[in-house]
Design a protein around this motif. Structure first.
Motif, mmCIF file in Angstrom:
data_model
loop_
_atom_site.group_PDB
_atom_site.id
_atom_site.type_symbol
_atom_site.label_atom_id
_atom_site.label_comp_id
_atom_site.label_asym_id
_atom_site.label_seq_id
_atom_site.Cartn_x
_atom_site.Cartn_y
_atom_site.Cartn_z
ATOM 1 N N PHE A 26 22.496 25.073 120.547
ATOM 2 C CA PHE A 26 23.195 24.299 121.572
ATOM 3 C C PHE A 26 22.670 22.870 121.623
ATOM 4 N N ILE A 27 21.352 22.690 121.517
ATOM 5 C CA ILE A 27 20.759 21.348 121.531
ATOM 6 C C ILE A 27 21.187 20.566 120.294
ATOM 7 N N ILE A 28 21.258 21.259 119.148
ATOM 8 C CA ILE A 28 21.651 20.581 117.909
ATOM 9 C C ILE A 28 23.108 20.144 117.983
ATOM 10 N N ASP A 29 23.955 20.981 118.561
ATOM 11 C CA ASP A 29 25.377 20.626 118.675
ATOM 12 C C ASP A 29 25.603 19.412 119.568
ATOM 13 N N LEU A 30 24.722 19.192 120.515
ATOM 14 C CA LEU A 30 24.887 18.038 121.407
ATOM 15 C C LEU A 30 24.715 16.710 120.679
ATOM 16 N N THR A 31 23.993 16.713 119.564
ATOM 17 C CA THR A 31 23.728 15.471 118.831
ATOM 18 C C THR A 31 24.656 15.289 117.640
ATOM 19 N N ASP A 32 25.703 16.084 117.549
ATOM 20 C CA ASP A 32 26.632 15.936 116.432
ATOM 21 C C ASP A 32 27.587 14.763 116.610
ATOM 22 N N ASN A 33 27.752 14.266 117.823
ATOM 23 C CA ASN A 33 28.664 13.148 118.068
ATOM 24 C C ASN A 33 27.873 11.857 118.282
ATOM 25 N N PHE A 34 28.602 10.763 118.340
ATOM 26 C CA PHE A 34 27.982 9.441 118.444
ATOM 27 C C PHE A 34 27.234 9.277 119.766
ATOM 28 N N LEU A 35 27.872 9.694 120.864
ATOM 29 C CA LEU A 35 27.237 9.543 122.168
ATOM 30 C C LEU A 35 25.976 10.394 122.278
ATOM 31 N N GLY A 36 26.046 11.616 121.753
ATOM 32 C CA GLY A 36 24.873 12.481 121.792
ATOM 33 C C GLY A 36 23.714 11.913 121.003
ATOM 34 N N GLN A 37 23.997 11.304 119.849
ATOM 35 C CA GLN A 37 22.933 10.694 119.058
ATOM 36 C C GLN A 37 22.293 9.525 119.781
ATOM 37 N N LYS A 38 23.125 8.711 120.468
ATOM 38 C CA LYS A 38 22.586 7.578 121.207
ATOM 39 C C LYS A 38 21.715 8.047 122.374
ATOM 40 N N ILE A 39 22.186 9.068 123.079
ATOM 41 C CA ILE A 39 21.399 9.591 124.196
ATOM 42 C C ILE A 39 20.094 10.203 123.694
ATOM 43 N N TYR A 40 20.178 10.958 122.586
ATOM 44 C CA TYR A 40 18.973 11.550 122.025
ATOM 45 C C TYR A 40 17.990 10.474 121.567
ATOM 46 N N THR A 41 18.507 9.415 120.939
ATOM 47 C CA THR A 41 17.634 8.320 120.499
ATOM 48 C C THR A 41 16.969 7.642 121.689
ATOM 49 N N PHE A 42 17.733 7.476 122.764
ATOM 50 C CA PHE A 42 17.189 6.816 123.950
ATOM 51 C C PHE A 42 16.058 7.636 124.564
ATOM 52 N N PHE A 43 16.271 8.935 124.733
ATOM 53 C CA PHE A 43 15.232 9.770 125.334
ATOM 54 C C PHE A 43 14.091 10.035 124.364
ATOM 55 N N ASN A 44 14.406 10.222 123.086
ATOM 56 C CA ASN A 44 13.357 10.466 122.113
ATOM 57 C C ASN A 44 12.480 9.240 121.903
ATOM 58 N N GLY A 45 13.061 8.058 122.101
ATOM 59 C CA GLY A 45 12.289 6.822 121.991
ATOM 60 C C GLY A 45 11.593 6.418 123.269
ATOM 61 N N LYS A 46 11.453 7.374 124.227
ATOM 62 C CA LYS A 46 10.762 7.118 125.498
ATOM 63 C C LYS A 46 11.375 5.931 126.221
ATOM 64 N N TYR A 47 12.705 5.955 126.300
ATOM 65 C CA TYR A 47 13.482 4.924 127.009
ATOM 66 C C TYR A 47 13.259 3.532 126.422
ATOM 67 N N PHE A 48 12.862 3.470 125.147
ATOM 68 C CA PHE A 48 12.590 2.208 124.450
ATOM 69 C C PHE A 48 11.489 1.407 125.128
ATOM 70 N N PHE A 49 10.647 2.099 125.903
ATOM 71 C CA PHE A 49 9.576 1.389 126.600
ATOM 72 C C PHE A 49 8.582 0.791 125.604
ATOM 73 N N ASP A 50 8.217 1.569 124.581
ATOM 74 C CA ASP A 50 7.253 1.070 123.600
ATOM 75 C C ASP A 50 7.808 -0.113 122.826
ATOM 76 N N ILE A 51 9.110 -0.069 122.497
ATOM 77 C CA ILE A 51 9.709 -1.173 121.743
ATOM 78 C C ILE A 51 9.692 -2.448 122.574
#
Length: 291
Positions: A161-186
């Motif tokens: 179910f988690i993998i299916d959420l990242t199959d679309n463009f919006l899911g990838q962007k949301i996953y990147t945002f949360f996985n990147g710690k809200y881009f705080f480090d960047i």
């Protein structure tokens, strides 16, 4: 790990339950906006804590191994030096809160009376203990149960179910945002760390290696060397050039001597005398050098 996770998510009758739930209930017992706000955030945090604690348990113990094979082949039980402290911590995590909670934070307990001063208006232990609705008392525990169940469902029962959420463009962007710690480090690295490094480089280049070298021994030696080279260039070997130098020197000497007549040089007397002495010294030593 299981005992620590259960105590961390404030499972009833474990040690974490008697500390975390009491703090949340005391916040609501203030009956104020800030207290209610703290209660809501604390309850949501309890659910999130249960979620990531059981997520850790699922990924480590319940799902398919994802690590290198060599790591699993080298896995072994810890020795007694590690097992004994962990066993003691597990006992405290299970029984300490149930046995000693009344001693530390129970009704009419004066354990911290001489260490922590609490203004009487801020004492809400009685309200937290007796006047709160049952749903308010059970809400952190219910959210912890929901978080733990959701983690087991998403990472053990239905991991796709988690993998299916990242199959679309919006899911990838949301996953990147949360996985990147809200881009705080960047943002922190690009706009604070890099700017600080650039400032440090400029200070090192301009001040430490620039100004200090210019006014230090290296700069002084270079200045004297360049001055000597420029002065040596004045020796052209042409007699008319020498006559110009002599004329300019005499005019400058006469101006320094008779300057008080034309302008007020009271503040420059010492400098003027010093220049006269240097010029006189050069004139006196010139014949000996020519010989």
């Amino acid at each position: 790990m299981l005992v620590g996770s259960l105590s961390l998510l404030a499972t009833p009758w474990l040690t974490g339950f008697y500390s975390k739930d009491l703090i949340i209930e005391l916040a609501y017992g203030q009956y104020s906006f800030s207290g209610t706000y703290a209660f809501i955030l604390g309850s949501i945090t309890a659910g999130l804590t249960a979620f990531y604690s059981f997520r850790l348990i699922c990924l480590v113990f319940l799902t398919v191994p994802n690590g290198p094979k060599q790591s699993y082949l080298n896995a072994h039980e810890a020795n007694n030096k590690v097992i004994i402290p962990l066993f003691l911590l597990a006992l405290f995590s299970i029984f300490f809160g149930f046995i000693f909670s009344d001693l530390f934070v129970g009704m009419a307990s004066d354990f911290f009376g001489n260490a922590i001063f609490i203004k009487p208006n801020n004492i809400s232990l009685i309200e937290a203990e007796f006047s709160l609705p049952l749903i308010i008392k059970l809400l952190p525990a219910l959210l912890s149960l929901v978080g733990a169940s959701l983690a087991i469902f998403l990472y053990h029962k239905n991991p796709t179910f988690i993998i299916d959420l990242t199959d679309n463009f919006l899911g990838q962007k949301i996953y990147t945002f949360f996985n990147g710690k809200y881009f705080f480090d960047i943002i922190y690295n690009n706009y604070i760390i890099n700017k600080g490094l650039e400032l440090g480089y400029i200070i090192s280049k301009v001040l430490d290696r620039g100004i200090i070298e210019m006014v230090g021994p290296y700069g002084l030696s270079q200045t004297l060397t360049n001055t000597g080279i420029n002065i040596s260039k004045l020796d052209t070997g042409v007699i008319t050039t020498y006559s110009i130098y002599i004329t300019l020197s005499l005019l400058s000497l006469i101006f320094l001597i008779f300057a008080p007549i034309f302008i007020d040089t009271s503040l420059l007397n010492e400098i003027r005398l010093f220049i006269i002495y240097i010029a006189a010294l050069i004139i006196v030593l010139s014949p000996s050098n020519n010989k």
